[in-house]
Design a protein around this motif. Structure first.
Motif, PDB file in Angstrom:
ATOM      1  N   ARG A 179       0.403  -1.349  -0.111  1.00 23.15           N
ATOM      2  CA  ARG A 179       0.043   0.171  -0.289  1.00 23.15           C
ATOM      3  C   ARG A 179       1.060   1.612  -0.215  1.00 23.15           C
ATOM      4  O   ARG A 179       2.014   0.894  -0.344  1.00 23.15           O
ATOM      5  CB  ARG A 179      -0.562   0.205   1.345  1.00 23.15           C
ATOM      6  N   CYS A 224       8.767   5.013   9.639  1.00 22.20           N
ATOM      7  CA  CYS A 224       8.151   5.726   8.531  1.00 22.20           C
ATOM      8  C   CYS A 224       8.471   7.531   8.084  1.00 22.20           C
ATOM      9  O   CYS A 224       8.914   7.823   8.595  1.00 22.20           O
ATOM     10  CB  CYS A 224       6.631   6.597   9.703  1.00 22.20           C
ATOM     11  N   VAL A 232       5.664   9.484   7.232  1.00 20.00           N
ATOM     12  CA  VAL A 232       4.866  10.416   6.674  1.00 20.00           C
ATOM     13  C   VAL A 232       5.374  11.630   7.429  1.00 20.00           C
ATOM     14  O   VAL A 232       5.132  13.158   7.238  1.00 20.00           O
ATOM     15  CB  VAL A 232       3.496   9.998   7.147  1.00 20.00           C
ATOM     16  N   GLN A 286      -4.317  10.329   8.724  1.00 22.80           N
ATOM     17  CA  GLN A 286      -3.171   9.518   9.174  1.00 22.80           C
ATOM     18  C   GLN A 286      -3.820   8.821  10.418  1.00 22.80           C
ATOM     19  O   GLN A 286      -3.126   7.473  10.566  1.00 22.80           O
ATOM     20  CB  GLN A 286      -1.972  10.155   9.539  1.00 22.80           C
ATOM     21  N   THR A 287      -3.756   9.553  11.676  1.00 17.19           N
ATOM     22  CA  THR A 287      -3.989   8.845  12.873  1.00 17.19           C
ATOM     23  C   THR A 287      -5.612   9.329  12.965  1.00 17.19           C
ATOM     24  O   THR A 287      -5.974  10.828  13.951  1.00 17.19           O
ATOM     25  CB  THR A 287      -3.431   8.699  14.102  1.00 17.19           C
ATOM     26  N   HIS A 320      -4.822   4.957  15.111  1.00 15.60           N
ATOM     27  CA  HIS A 320      -3.587   4.380  15.472  1.00 15.60           C
ATOM     28  C   HIS A 320      -4.478   3.976  17.385  1.00 15.60           C
ATOM     29  O   HIS A 320      -5.007   4.341  17.746  1.00 15.60           O
ATOM     30  CB  HIS A 320      -3.152   5.312  15.925  1.00 15.60           C
ATOM     31  N   GLN A 377       1.298  -3.471  13.138  1.00 14.39           N
ATOM     32  CA  GLN A 377       2.769  -3.575  12.601  1.00 14.39           C
ATOM     33  C   GLN A 377       4.047  -4.806  13.513  1.00 14.39           C
ATOM     34  O   GLN A 377       4.235  -4.986  12.151  1.00 14.39           O
ATOM     35  CB  GLN A 377       3.578  -2.522  12.851  1.00 14.39           C
ATOM     36  N   ARG A 391       6.024   2.367  18.950  1.00 13.07           N
ATOM     37  CA  ARG A 391       4.597   2.663  18.614  1.00 13.07           C
ATOM     38  C   ARG A 391       3.869   2.962  19.235  1.00 13.07           C
ATOM     39  O   ARG A 391       2.433   3.644  19.626  1.00 13.07           O
ATOM     40  CB  ARG A 391       4.665   1.551  18.027  1.00 13.07           C
ATOM     41  N   ILE A 425       4.552  -4.737   9.376  1.00 17.44           N
ATOM     42  CA  ILE A 425       5.656  -4.782   8.540  1.00 17.44           C
ATOM     43  C   ILE A 425       6.188  -6.201   8.463  1.00 17.44           C
ATOM     44  O   ILE A 425       6.610  -5.957  10.094  1.00 17.44           O
ATOM     45  CB  ILE A 425       6.562  -3.217   8.844  1.00 17.44           C
ATOM     46  N   PHE A 428       9.607  -4.249   4.498  1.00 21.14           N
ATOM     47  CA  PHE A 428      10.342  -3.503   5.664  1.00 21.14           C
ATOM     48  C   PHE A 428      10.955  -2.619   4.531  1.00 21.14           C
ATOM     49  O   PHE A 428      11.922  -3.694   3.002  1.00 21.14           O
ATOM     50  CB  PHE A 428      11.331  -3.867   6.474  1.00 21.14           C
ATOM     51  N   SER A 429      10.795  -0.796   3.969  1.00 27.56           N
ATOM     52  CA  SER A 429      11.346  -0.636   2.464  1.00 27.56           C
ATOM     53  C   SER A 429      12.202   0.804   3.532  1.00 27.56           C
ATOM     54  O   SER A 429      11.352   1.581   4.064  1.00 27.56           O
ATOM     55  CB  SER A 429       9.979  -0.211   2.408  1.00 27.56           C
TER      56      SER A 429
END
Ligand code: SAM
Ligand code: SF4
Length: 456
Positions: free
Chosen positions: A13, A187, A189, A224-225, A256, A283, A295, A323, A354-355
């Motif tokens: 995603r 992240c 974001v 986002q949250t 979240h 996650q 988190r 992830i 994971f990226s």
């Protein structure tokens, strides 16, 4: 927030966006002036629902400016790539599109290209602009600048959520907050979307009233949250309760776990207009990894939230994000994730490898997990989720469901709809999107339920 371009379990995603844009002092360009009849524009959206919503706003601008929207690059004078930056493969995909657009430019087809969204907000956009000769780069906090580019009067909005999306559609996204105040290790974001900004409750409700009046039957609240929303002493649960009284059908994403209140979970069960589906990204199932990821909760607290949800909404569906292969993830951490997947019995999950994203803490961490191990863990989590989902979906076989049609029927005569518990359903009907049909579930796979012809 789920990727609109791929299905759950598919594991790729994209999320969201924002800020910066045309770099100060960068040359400004204007869109083609259309000497040969109607000007045409094509918008390609990558990533999550927030990007889809931003694209809706841009669509309004190009239509207002007299463009006709087209679906292929070949037919377009102007192409807008509204992008995602959450994982590296999202950037790779956009590079592929930019290469193709340059080929079409050389053939004299596409005349101008705009890059918007998360990549537009990142430093990488400067390199891409230079490499591919992009005419306009915008982030998501200044999407409104597209107006000037397409020949509309300059807009003054600086806060895009106050610029409403397309009205009169059967379903609509409504952004209630932008940005994010968390700093999850992996992240990007927060650096491209900025810190959390919440819209006033009355502004959200007024927009939804307008949408409902113009025919919208399904509203999705975005952020986002989203459950971190607060304004003027009000919290997300208060906002959701108000919206549920105004809109005929409501959903919200992404939540979240640290912000999710029990009273919100109970409200989902209480209000008939709220879709009984919760997307709550976990996650990892390992406390050690949750700490590394910053988190802010432990696996046990997450499990307790799910217990409250399952009790308050017995017929509800639950999805999550996971992830695999975050730096430092051990076999034991992975086992704990598998255990959590089993305990929570998710109905679906977005599973991500994971990226590493430049500028995030995790990109600098040692302890990289070898790709072969990541792949194995990915498949193990996927299998566990699918087994649960399949078993849970079998329970729906034989039930009679009110199905909201999301996408009209394709050549095989099947439309795609959604039950009140949030299951995706393939149903044999010619019914238009936005309408309801009542149908019996004949069979079920891990991702979708299948219904025959609607009953009366
Ligand atoms: N705000 C939501 C939350 O905290 O749960 C999710 C938004 S995030 C943009 C969407 C999902 O992408 C995350 O839940 C996470 O699973 C995944 N993601 C984000 N960064 C990632 C990365 N660097 N590598 C792999 N997956 C990532
Ligand atoms: Fe990213 Fe974490 Fe914020 Fe979600 S909560 S957007 S994963 S930083």
């Amino acid at each position: 927030m789920s990727d609109t371009t791929e299905t759950p379990q598919a594991a790729t995603r994209t999320a969201t966006p924002v800020m910066i844009s045309r770099k100060p002092g960068a040359p400004s360009a204007t869109a083609p002036s259309g000497s040969e009849g109607t000007r045409t524009a094509c918008i390609r959206t990558f990533g999550c629902q927030m990007n889809v919503h931003d694209s809706d706003r841009m669509r309004r601008m190009i239509l207002d400016a007299g463009y006709a929207e087209v679906q292929s690059y070949e037919e377009a004078d102007l192409v807008i790539l509204n992008t995602c930056y959450v994982r590296e493969n999202a950037v790779d995909r956009v590079r592929g599109h930019l290469g193709e657009l340059n080929r079409l430019r050389r053939l004299g087809r596409v005349k101008k290209v705009a890059l918007t969204g998360c990549i537009g907000a990142s430093d990488e956009s400067t390199t891409l602009q230079r490499q591919y000769g992009i005419d306009l780069v915008l982030g998501t906090h200044n999407t409104y600048e597209l107006a000037e580019f397409v020949g509309l009067p300059t807009m003054r909005e600086t806060y895009t959520p106050d610029l409403p999306g397309t009205e009169g559609e059967h379903s609509a996204f409504v952004t209630i907050m932008t940005g994010c105040n968390y700093q999850c290790s992996y992240c990007i974001v927060p650096s491209v979307r900025g810190r959390m900004v919440c819209r006033p409750l009355e502004s959200v409700v007024a927009e939804i009233e307008g949408l409902v009046e113009s025919g919208t039957g399904y509203v999705t609240l975005l952020g986002q949250t989203v459950d971190a929303w607060r304004h003027d002493g009000k919290r997300f649960c208060d906002l959701l309760a108000r919206v549920a009284d105004v809109a005929p059908r409501v959903w919200f994403t992404t939540s979240h776990p640290s912000n999710m209140e029990d009273r919100t979970l109970r409200l989902i069960g209480e209000k008939d207009t709220i879709v009984k589906r919760l997307h709550l990204p976990v996650q990892s199932g390992s406390d050690r990894m949750l700490k590394v990821m910053h988190r802010g909760y432990k696996a046990e607290r997450y499990r307790r939230k799910i217990e409250v949800f399952r009790e308050a909404v017995p017929d509800g569906t639950l999805s999550t994000d996971i992830i695999v292969g975050h730096p430092g993830e051990t076999e034991e951490d992975h086992e704990q994730t598998l255990k959590l997947v089993e305990d929570c019995a998710f109905d679906s999950a977005y599973i991500f490898k994971f990226s590493p994203r430049k500028g995030t803490e995790a990109a600098e961490l040692g302890g990289a997990v070898p790709p072969g191990v990541v792949q194995r863990r990915f498949l193990e989590v996927l299998r566990a989720v699918e087994q649960n989902a399949y078993a849970r979906n079998q329970r729906k076989v034989g039930s009679l469901e009110d199905v909201y049609i999301r996408h009209g029927s394709t050549e095989d005569g099947k439309a795609i709809g959604e039950t009140w518990s949030g299951h995706a359903v393939h149903v044999r009907t010619e019914c238009e999107p936005g309408k309801y049909v009542r149908a019996r579930i004949d069979s079920a796979g891990p991702h979708v339920l299948y219904a025959g012809e609607p009953v009366a």
